[in-house]
Design a protein around this motif. Structure first.
Motif, PDB file in Angstrom:
ATOM      1  N   VAL A  41      62.313  38.974  -2.980  1.00 23.50           N
ATOM      2  CA  VAL A  41      63.024  39.706  -1.927  1.00 23.50           C
ATOM      3  C   VAL A  41      64.519  39.639  -2.211  1.00 23.50           C
ATOM      4  CG1 VAL A  41      63.671  39.724   0.517  1.00 23.50           C
ATOM      5  CG2 VAL A  41      61.276  39.409  -0.138  1.00 23.50           C
ATOM      6  N   ALA A  42      65.188  40.772  -2.030  1.00 25.04           N
ATOM      7  CA  ALA A  42      66.649  40.834  -2.145  1.00 25.04           C
ATOM      8  C   ALA A  42      67.238  41.238  -0.801  1.00 25.04           C
ATOM      9  CB  ALA A  42      67.066  41.824  -3.223  1.00 25.04           C
ATOM     10  N   LEU A  43      68.186  40.458  -0.328  1.00 27.37           N
ATOM     11  CA  LEU A  43      68.888  40.758   0.917  1.00 27.37           C
ATOM     12  C   LEU A  43      70.101  41.613   0.586  1.00 27.37           C
ATOM     13  CD1 LEU A  43      68.827  37.230   2.615  1.00 27.37           C
ATOM     14  CD2 LEU A  43      67.172  39.100   2.853  1.00 27.37           C
ATOM     15  N   ALA A  44      70.007  42.905   0.907  1.00 26.70           N
ATOM     16  CA  ALA A  44      71.084  43.848   0.610  1.00 26.70           C
ATOM     17  C   ALA A  44      71.460  44.626   1.865  1.00 26.70           C
ATOM     18  CB  ALA A  44      70.655  44.808  -0.503  1.00 26.70           C
ATOM     19  N   ALA A  45      71.374  43.962   2.997  1.00 26.08           N
ATOM     20  CA  ALA A  45      71.588  44.629   4.285  1.00 26.08           C
ATOM     21  C   ALA A  45      72.973  44.359   4.861  1.00 26.08           C
ATOM     22  CB  ALA A  45      70.521  44.170   5.284  1.00 26.08           C
ATOM     23  N   GLY A  46      73.945  44.033   4.003  1.00 25.10           N
ATOM     24  CA  GLY A  46      75.293  43.793   4.482  1.00 25.10           C
ATOM     25  C   GLY A  46      75.326  42.695   5.526  1.00 25.10           C
ATOM     26  N   SER A  47      75.996  42.969   6.647  1.00 26.50           N
ATOM     27  CA  SER A  47      76.099  41.961   7.701  1.00 26.50           C
ATOM     28  C   SER A  47      74.744  41.615   8.303  1.00 26.50           C
ATOM     29  CB  SER A  47      77.044  42.446   8.796  1.00 26.50           C
ATOM     30  OG  SER A  47      76.587  43.665   9.361  1.00 26.50           O
ATOM     31  N   GLY A  48      73.759  42.517   8.196  1.00 25.28           N
ATOM     32  CA  GLY A  48      72.416  42.237   8.689  1.00 25.28           C
ATOM     33  C   GLY A  48      71.692  41.165   7.897  1.00 25.28           C
TER      34      GLY A  48
ATOM     35  N   ASP B 163      55.815  43.883  -5.708  1.00 22.55           N
ATOM     36  CA  ASP B 163      56.484  42.897  -6.555  1.00 22.55           C
ATOM     37  C   ASP B 163      57.851  42.523  -5.979  1.00 22.55           C
ATOM     38  OD1 ASP B 163      57.528  41.321  -8.523  1.00 22.55           O
ATOM     39  OD2 ASP B 163      57.393  42.782 -10.123  1.00 22.55           O
ATOM     40  N   ALA B 164      58.696  43.533  -5.729  1.00 26.35           N
ATOM     41  CA  ALA B 164      60.060  43.266  -5.251  1.00 26.35           C
ATOM     42  C   ALA B 164      60.347  44.123  -4.034  1.00 26.35           C
ATOM     43  CB  ALA B 164      61.077  43.544  -6.348  1.00 26.35           C
ATOM     44  N   LEU B 165      60.854  43.500  -2.987  1.00 25.86           N
ATOM     45  CA  LEU B 165      61.231  44.220  -1.774  1.00 25.86           C
ATOM     46  C   LEU B 165      62.726  44.041  -1.550  1.00 25.86           C
ATOM     47  CD1 LEU B 165      60.021  45.863   0.616  1.00 25.86           C
ATOM     48  CD2 LEU B 165      60.076  43.738   1.921  1.00 25.86           C
ATOM     49  N   VAL B 166      63.417  45.158  -1.398  1.00 23.57           N
ATOM     50  CA  VAL B 166      64.851  45.155  -1.122  1.00 23.57           C
ATOM     51  C   VAL B 166      65.044  45.469   0.353  1.00 23.57           C
ATOM     52  CG1 VAL B 166      67.079  46.189  -1.661  1.00 23.57           C
ATOM     53  CG2 VAL B 166      65.357  45.935  -3.472  1.00 23.57           C
ATOM     54  N   ILE B 167      65.749  44.613   1.064  1.00 24.18           N
ATOM     55  CA  ILE B 167      66.028  44.838   2.476  1.00 24.18           C
ATOM     56  C   ILE B 167      67.443  45.391   2.593  1.00 24.18           C
ATOM     57  CG2 ILE B 167      66.185  43.809   4.763  1.00 24.18           C
ATOM     58  CD1 ILE B 167      64.220  41.676   3.845  1.00 24.18           C
ATOM     59  N   GLY B 168      67.527  46.656   2.991  1.00 31.33           N
ATOM     60  CA  GLY B 168      68.808  47.351   3.072  1.00 31.33           C
ATOM     61  C   GLY B 168      68.793  48.585   2.191  1.00 31.33           C
TER      62      GLY B 168
ATOM     63  N   VAL C 246      69.098  32.548  -4.511  1.00 28.07           N
ATOM     64  CA  VAL C 246      69.290  31.432  -3.585  1.00 28.07           C
ATOM     65  C   VAL C 246      68.533  30.237  -4.161  1.00 28.07           C
ATOM     66  CG1 VAL C 246      68.897  30.586  -1.248  1.00 28.07           C
ATOM     67  CG2 VAL C 246      69.537  32.996  -1.620  1.00 28.07           C
ATOM     68  N   GLY C 247      69.262  29.217  -4.584  1.00 22.18           N
ATOM     69  CA  GLY C 247      68.655  28.124  -5.329  1.00 22.18           C
ATOM     70  C   GLY C 247      67.532  27.417  -4.592  1.00 22.18           C
ATOM     71  N   ARG C 248      67.689  27.220  -3.310  1.00 21.31           N
ATOM     72  CA  ARG C 248      66.688  26.450  -2.563  1.00 21.31           C
ATOM     73  C   ARG C 248      65.497  27.286  -2.125  1.00 21.31           C
ATOM     74  NH1 ARG C 248      69.520  25.171   3.253  1.00 21.31           N
ATOM     75  NH2 ARG C 248      67.364  24.983   3.935  1.00 21.31           N
ATOM     76  N   VAL C 249      65.538  28.604  -2.342  1.00 24.13           N
ATOM     77  CA  VAL C 249      64.418  29.477  -1.982  1.00 24.13           C
ATOM     78  C   VAL C 249      64.078  30.344  -3.199  1.00 24.13           C
ATOM     79  CG1 VAL C 249      63.496  31.129  -0.328  1.00 24.13           C
ATOM     80  CG2 VAL C 249      65.301  29.543   0.389  1.00 24.13           C
ATOM     81  N   PRO C 250      63.257  29.859  -4.104  1.00 25.62           N
ATOM     82  CA  PRO C 250      62.934  30.637  -5.307  1.00 25.62           C
ATOM     83  C   PRO C 250      62.375  32.013  -4.960  1.00 25.62           C
ATOM     84  CG  PRO C 250      62.150  28.381  -5.515  1.00 25.62           C
ATOM     85  CD  PRO C 250      62.595  28.543  -4.094  1.00 25.62           C
ATOM     86  N   GLY C 251      62.897  33.027  -5.651  1.00 28.13           N
ATOM     87  CA  GLY C 251      62.453  34.400  -5.416  1.00 28.13           C
ATOM     88  C   GLY C 251      63.294  35.149  -4.414  1.00 28.13           C
ATOM     89  N   LEU C 252      64.226  34.485  -3.751  1.00 29.44           N
ATOM     90  CA  LEU C 252      65.102  35.135  -2.773  1.00 29.44           C
ATOM     91  C   LEU C 252      66.470  35.352  -3.409  1.00 29.44           C
ATOM     92  CD1 LEU C 252      65.386  36.133   0.198  1.00 29.44           C
ATOM     93  CD2 LEU C 252      66.282  33.850   0.735  1.00 29.44           C
ATOM     94  N   TYR C 253      67.011  36.578  -3.253  1.00 30.92           N
ATOM     95  CA  TYR C 253      68.299  36.948  -3.844  1.00 30.92           C
ATOM     96  C   TYR C 253      69.204  37.550  -2.772  1.00 30.92           C
ATOM     97  CZ  TYR C 253      65.927  36.464  -8.342  1.00 30.92           C
ATOM     98  OH  TYR C 253      65.232  35.972  -9.421  1.00 30.92           O
ATOM     99  N   ALA C 254      70.504  37.393  -2.970  1.00 33.18           N
ATOM    100  CA  ALA C 254      71.493  38.055  -2.117  1.00 33.18           C
ATOM    101  C   ALA C 254      72.207  39.125  -2.932  1.00 33.18           C
ATOM    102  CB  ALA C 254      72.500  37.043  -1.574  1.00 33.18           C
ATOM    103  N   ALA C 255      72.448  40.262  -2.311  1.00 29.03           N
ATOM    104  CA  ALA C 255      73.157  41.373  -2.954  1.00 29.03           C
ATOM    105  C   ALA C 255      74.143  41.951  -1.944  1.00 29.03           C
ATOM    106  CB  ALA C 255      72.166  42.432  -3.433  1.00 29.03           C
ATOM    107  N   ILE C 256      75.235  41.226  -1.729  1.00 31.28           N
ATOM    108  CA  ILE C 256      76.234  41.602  -0.733  1.00 31.28           C
ATOM    109  C   ILE C 256      77.595  41.641  -1.416  1.00 31.28           C
ATOM    110  CG2 ILE C 256      77.243  41.033   1.513  1.00 31.28           C
ATOM    111  CD1 ILE C 256      74.725  39.219   1.939  1.00 31.28           C
TER     112      ILE C 256
END
Length: 391
Positions: free
Chosen positions: A218-225, A17-22, A340-350
């Motif tokens: 997907v959540a992008l939680a990989a800092g600078s990555g 369902d949800a994948l966290v990167i970082g 991220v408004g233009r990519v439904p389902g994509l989140y940033a966590a930085i």
């Protein structure tokens, strides 16, 4: 998909369902909060030394002079984010209680010291700004410091005291948080790098060395990555790696009660419950080799310890038992949090600067947004969409 190799399903986690990167403090806390709500969650963690697993344990609340001097263009963002830091410290305390863990967390206050009248004036101006955002800060002269911090050397003439600052032991925190998410059933893909991400069938495909993971969110939680992964969608996230140098001493009797910083020079000092003193503050390291491993520099080691014993002379006889480097992630002075408004389902966590302090709170904010709830703070100013059209 570029090849048969790329298209194979990941043997441990073909779909989720949800994948966290970082897998730092933000990613793990985000996964834990989602898992507690019954969400099937996976975390991809490349296992390299980065931010959380190399953190020095400072709980920052007041604006750090180092960032203000290095990145003056980011000061408005730092001011906007100031109220989050006190909340971030309180959230760490709540998380410690929630997990039934001991983080060696002490909210004993932070001192940003001055050695010259100009430095003291800078701190007074900074304190005036911080008070407008609700921070509890006070200016102290040398007589005041002699009462509460007699360990400071004779060169210090005064300081700014921030009551909400403190320290914790990241080794204890990281272990407790990782154990928590495993108990909650989070799947940890450890030692793997998320190399590419793309949209597919209303969800995403994330590629690692071991195969492809399909996820609805997907959540992008990989800092600078996170910057390179966002670029897979043509998105700009200005998350930059800043390699920094740290060290720790042998144990000593109780000496330094506060988090100590400087109005102009790069230093942080704090003492753990173990008696060991951690010395940091932003001295540069570098990224070495193909894996860009954070690597110490001799000049930083010498300069850092020289300044440390100048500020607190009584630590001079102590031996350094370990030195290492980690990565701070810097953006525009504010966190990058939410969908991220233009990519439904994509989140940033930085988080913003001092990301470890803001880590669990930032994770809670993004988890609430992913769960369709109102987060504990208004996040409009922190949206990744503010970078739309910037490259």
């Amino acid at each position: 998909m570029t090849s048969g190799e790329d298209s194979r399903a990941h043997p441990s986690l073909p779909a989720i369902d949800a994948l966290v990167i970082g897998g730092g403090v933000v990613g793990c806390c985000l996964a834990g909060f989602l898992a507690e709500e019954g969400v099937e969650v996976g975390v991809v963690d490349d296992g390299r030394i980065g931010g959380s697993n190399a953190n020095a344990g400072s709980l920052h609340v007041q604006m750090q002079s180092r960032f203000m001097r290095l990145y003056p263009q980011n000061v408005p963002g730092m001011v906007r984010q100031l109220p989050l830091y006190s909340q971030g410290v309180a959230f760490w305390m709540a998380l410690q209680s929630h997990l039934g863990a001991d983080f060696d967390l002490k909210k004993t206050g932070g001192l940003m010291v001055a050695e010259t009248p100009d430095q003291f004036d800078f701190l007074e101006s900074k304190a005036a700004i911080e008070r407008t955002k609700g921070l509890e800060v006070h200016m102290l002269d040398r007589a005041d410091l002699d009462r509460i911090a007699p360990y400071l050397g004779p060169a210090v003439i005064g300081a700014e005291l921030c009551a909400d600052e403190g320290k914790l032991n990241p080794l204890l925190c990281n272990a407790a948080i990782r154990n928590w998410i495993l108990r909650k059933g989070v799947t940890l893909l450890d030692g793997e790098t998320a190399s590419h991400i793309e949209s597919e069938g209303g969800g995403f495909v994330v590629r690692t060395e071991r195969g492809a993971v399909r996820a609805r969110r997907v959540a992008l939680a990989a800092g600078s990555g996170s910057k390179a992964l966002a670029a897979d969608f043509g998105l700009f996230i200005p998350a930059e790696a800043e390699p920094l140098h740290m060290k720790i001493t042998e144990a000593a009797s109780p000496l330094i009660g506060h988090l100590v910083q400087h109005a102009e020079r790069m230093i942080t000092l704090k003492q753990f419950g173990t008696g060991q003193i951690v010395i940091g503050g932003g001295w540069p390291a570098h990224l070495a080799g193909e894996r860009r491993h954070p690597t110490v520099e001799l000049a930083s080691l010498i300069g850092n310890v020289t300044l440390a014993q100048h500020i607190v002379p009584r630590i001079a006889p102590l031996r350094i038992i370990r030195t290492w480097a980690g990565i701070n992630t810097s953006a525009d002075g504010k966190g990058i949090l939410g969908p991220v408004g233009r990519v439904p389902g994509l989140y940033a966590a930085i988080p913003g600067d001092a990301g470890y302090t803001l880590g669990p709170l930032s994770a809670r904010i993004v988890a609430d947004l992913m769960l369709g709830r109102r987060p504990p703070v208004e996040v409009g100013d922190f949206s990744p969409d503010r970078f739309a059209g910037v490259d």
